[in-house]
Write a protein that holds these residues in place. Sequence first.
Motif, mmCIF file in Angstrom:
data_model
loop_
_atom_site.group_PDB
_atom_site.id
_atom_site.type_symbol
_atom_site.label_atom_id
_atom_site.label_comp_id
_atom_site.label_asym_id
_atom_site.label_seq_id
_atom_site.Cartn_x
_atom_site.Cartn_y
_atom_site.Cartn_z
ATOM 1 N N GLY A 168 42.694 57.192 70.618
ATOM 2 C CA GLY A 168 41.316 57.214 70.806
ATOM 3 C C GLY A 168 41.023 57.244 72.469
ATOM 4 N N LEU A 169 41.923 56.751 73.203
ATOM 5 C CA LEU A 169 41.735 56.630 74.678
ATOM 6 C C LEU A 169 41.832 57.949 75.308
ATOM 7 C CD1 LEU A 169 41.452 54.962 77.344
ATOM 8 C CD2 LEU A 169 44.022 54.678 77.148
ATOM 9 N N CYS A 170 42.857 58.769 74.622
ATOM 10 C CA CYS A 170 43.238 60.024 75.117
ATOM 11 C C CYS A 170 41.929 60.941 74.788
ATOM 12 C CB CYS A 170 44.299 60.651 74.374
ATOM 13 S SG CYS A 170 45.696 59.924 74.872
ATOM 14 N N LEU A 171 41.181 60.734 73.458
ATOM 15 C CA LEU A 171 40.067 61.484 73.341
ATOM 16 C C LEU A 171 39.097 61.221 74.148
ATOM 17 C CD1 LEU A 171 40.004 60.660 69.343
ATOM 18 C CD2 LEU A 171 40.460 63.050 70.370
ATOM 19 N N ARG A 172 38.854 60.069 74.609
ATOM 20 C CA ARG A 172 37.843 59.717 75.621
ATOM 21 C C ARG A 172 38.125 60.411 76.895
ATOM 22 N NH1 ARG A 172 33.727 56.580 75.820
ATOM 23 N NH2 ARG A 172 34.160 55.736 73.851
ATOM 24 N N VAL A 173 39.240 60.125 77.640
ATOM 25 C CA VAL A 173 39.529 60.830 78.871
ATOM 26 C C VAL A 173 39.411 62.244 78.908
ATOM 27 C CG1 VAL A 173 41.522 60.971 80.324
ATOM 28 C CG2 VAL A 173 41.111 58.834 79.266
ATOM 29 N N LYS A 174 40.024 62.819 77.890
ATOM 30 C CA LYS A 174 39.817 64.391 77.890
ATOM 31 C C LYS A 174 38.379 64.717 77.888
ATOM 32 C CE LYS A 174 41.344 68.509 77.214
ATOM 33 N NZ LYS A 174 42.796 69.286 77.210
ATOM 34 N N GLU B 39 30.973 58.302 71.662
ATOM 35 C CA GLU B 39 31.203 57.415 70.790
ATOM 36 C C GLU B 39 32.326 57.755 69.740
ATOM 37 O OE1 GLU B 39 27.773 56.037 68.125
ATOM 38 O OE2 GLU B 39 26.637 55.487 69.926
ATOM 39 N N ILE B 40 33.353 57.125 69.815
ATOM 40 C CA ILE B 40 34.674 57.428 69.138
ATOM 41 C C ILE B 40 35.007 56.405 68.205
ATOM 42 C CG2 ILE B 40 37.086 58.061 69.658
ATOM 43 C CD1 ILE B 40 36.638 58.764 72.442
ATOM 44 N N SER C 185 44.061 49.967 59.147
ATOM 45 C CA SER C 185 44.189 48.648 58.883
ATOM 46 C C SER C 185 43.358 47.756 59.825
ATOM 47 C CB SER C 185 45.474 47.991 58.585
ATOM 48 O OG SER C 185 46.148 47.965 59.723
ATOM 49 N N THR C 186 43.265 48.186 61.012
ATOM 50 C CA THR C 186 42.530 47.456 61.857
ATOM 51 C C THR C 186 41.337 48.417 62.654
ATOM 52 O OG1 THR C 186 44.081 47.642 63.683
ATOM 53 C CG2 THR C 186 44.374 45.611 62.615
ATOM 54 N N GLU C 187 40.664 49.094 62.023
ATOM 55 C CA GLU C 187 39.746 50.101 62.283
ATOM 56 C C GLU C 187 38.543 49.391 63.266
ATOM 57 O OE1 GLU C 187 36.735 51.569 59.092
ATOM 58 O OE2 GLU C 187 38.995 51.691 58.433
ATOM 59 N N GLU C 188 38.355 48.369 62.704
ATOM 60 C CA GLU C 188 37.074 47.690 63.422
ATOM 61 C C GLU C 188 37.331 47.285 64.813
ATOM 62 O OE1 GLU C 188 34.609 44.046 61.904
ATOM 63 O OE2 GLU C 188 34.794 45.283 60.231
ATOM 64 N N ASP C 189 38.846 46.601 64.941
ATOM 65 C CA ASP C 189 39.115 46.078 66.118
ATOM 66 C C ASP C 189 39.327 47.194 67.516
ATOM 67 O OD1 ASP C 189 38.989 43.347 65.493
ATOM 68 O OD2 ASP C 189 41.126 43.437 64.737
ATOM 69 N N LYS D 213 36.192 48.803 68.632
ATOM 70 C CA LYS D 213 35.579 47.923 69.697
ATOM 71 C C LYS D 213 36.160 48.238 70.783
ATOM 72 C CE LYS D 213 34.027 44.381 67.043
ATOM 73 N NZ LYS D 213 34.130 42.841 66.658
ATOM 74 N N GLN D 214 37.575 48.470 71.142
ATOM 75 C CA GLN D 214 38.443 48.650 72.001
ATOM 76 C C GLN D 214 38.080 49.973 72.630
ATOM 77 O OE1 GLN D 214 42.398 47.759 70.648
ATOM 78 N NE2 GLN D 214 42.480 46.538 72.267
ATOM 79 N N ILE D 215 37.875 51.001 71.833
ATOM 80 C CA ILE D 215 37.782 52.179 72.529
ATOM 81 C C ILE D 215 36.529 52.602 72.749
ATOM 82 C CG2 ILE D 215 40.061 53.397 71.524
ATOM 83 C CD1 ILE D 215 38.439 54.682 69.351
ATOM 84 N N ASN D 216 35.394 52.042 72.590
ATOM 85 C CA ASN D 216 34.143 51.899 73.028
ATOM 86 C C ASN D 216 33.634 51.297 73.920
ATOM 87 O OD1 ASN D 216 33.035 54.465 71.418
ATOM 88 N ND2 ASN D 216 33.898 53.250 69.842
ATOM 89 N N ASP D 217 34.710 50.456 74.469
ATOM 90 C CA ASP D 217 34.214 49.317 75.733
ATOM 91 C C ASP D 217 34.467 49.959 76.912
ATOM 92 O OD1 ASP D 217 34.736 47.069 77.473
ATOM 93 O OD2 ASP D 217 34.115 45.898 75.842
ATOM 94 N N LYS D 218 33.425 50.110 77.851
ATOM 95 C CA LYS D 218 33.902 50.566 79.136
ATOM 96 C C LYS D 218 34.953 50.071 79.842
ATOM 97 C CE LYS D 218 29.620 53.249 79.314
ATOM 98 N NZ LYS D 218 28.090 53.537 79.980
ATOM 99 N N GLU D 219 34.802 48.745 79.823
ATOM 100 C CA GLU D 219 35.684 47.794 80.683
ATOM 101 C C GLU D 219 36.907 47.845 80.184
ATOM 102 O OE1 GLU D 219 33.411 43.993 80.689
ATOM 103 O OE2 GLU D 219 31.822 44.921 81.991
#
Length: 160
Positions: free
Chosen positions: A97-103, A115-116, A124-128, A131-137
């Motif tokens: 997800g981070l790679c998708l965002r950065v690219k 939004e990714i 199994s932990t998709e919700e968590d 949240k991580q990959i869509n949190d700018k901080e």
Amino acid sequence: MERVSGLLSWTLSRFLWLSGLSERGAARQPRIMEEKALEVYDLIRTIRDPEKPNTLEELEVVTESCVEVQEINEDDYLVIIRFTPTVPHCSLATLIGLCLRVKLQQCLPFKHKLEIYISEGTHSTEEDINKQINDKERVAAAMENPSLREIVEQCVLEPD
């Protein structure tokens, strides 16, 4: 009088078409969104998996149908990506997800909000992770880590 009426009718229909309010203008809008979605897909399909030599496209982590683009206003778009990890317990889903965002932040040529998400029910932990990959901080903090940044840069590097 008939000539003036015809001219007025043509002018009104042309105005509606150009403004996107007529059926022809409305039909043009989905085509533009499809083109933008393909443009996004072309950028992300070549991202390399962090563990394997394959691309996300080859592993079917991303497909053309996983990208959606919506117009926010005339110059801004909402890009939504729903990717599918290779296994439900993939430990690298957050990194992907981070790679998708950065690219996309580096390469997307139009103004966008991104939004990714992990495709529903595929991890199994998709919700968590969502949240991580869509949190700018959190994303900014992750990219401050030199070893993590190097991995992401290698994954998003364009093939020769």
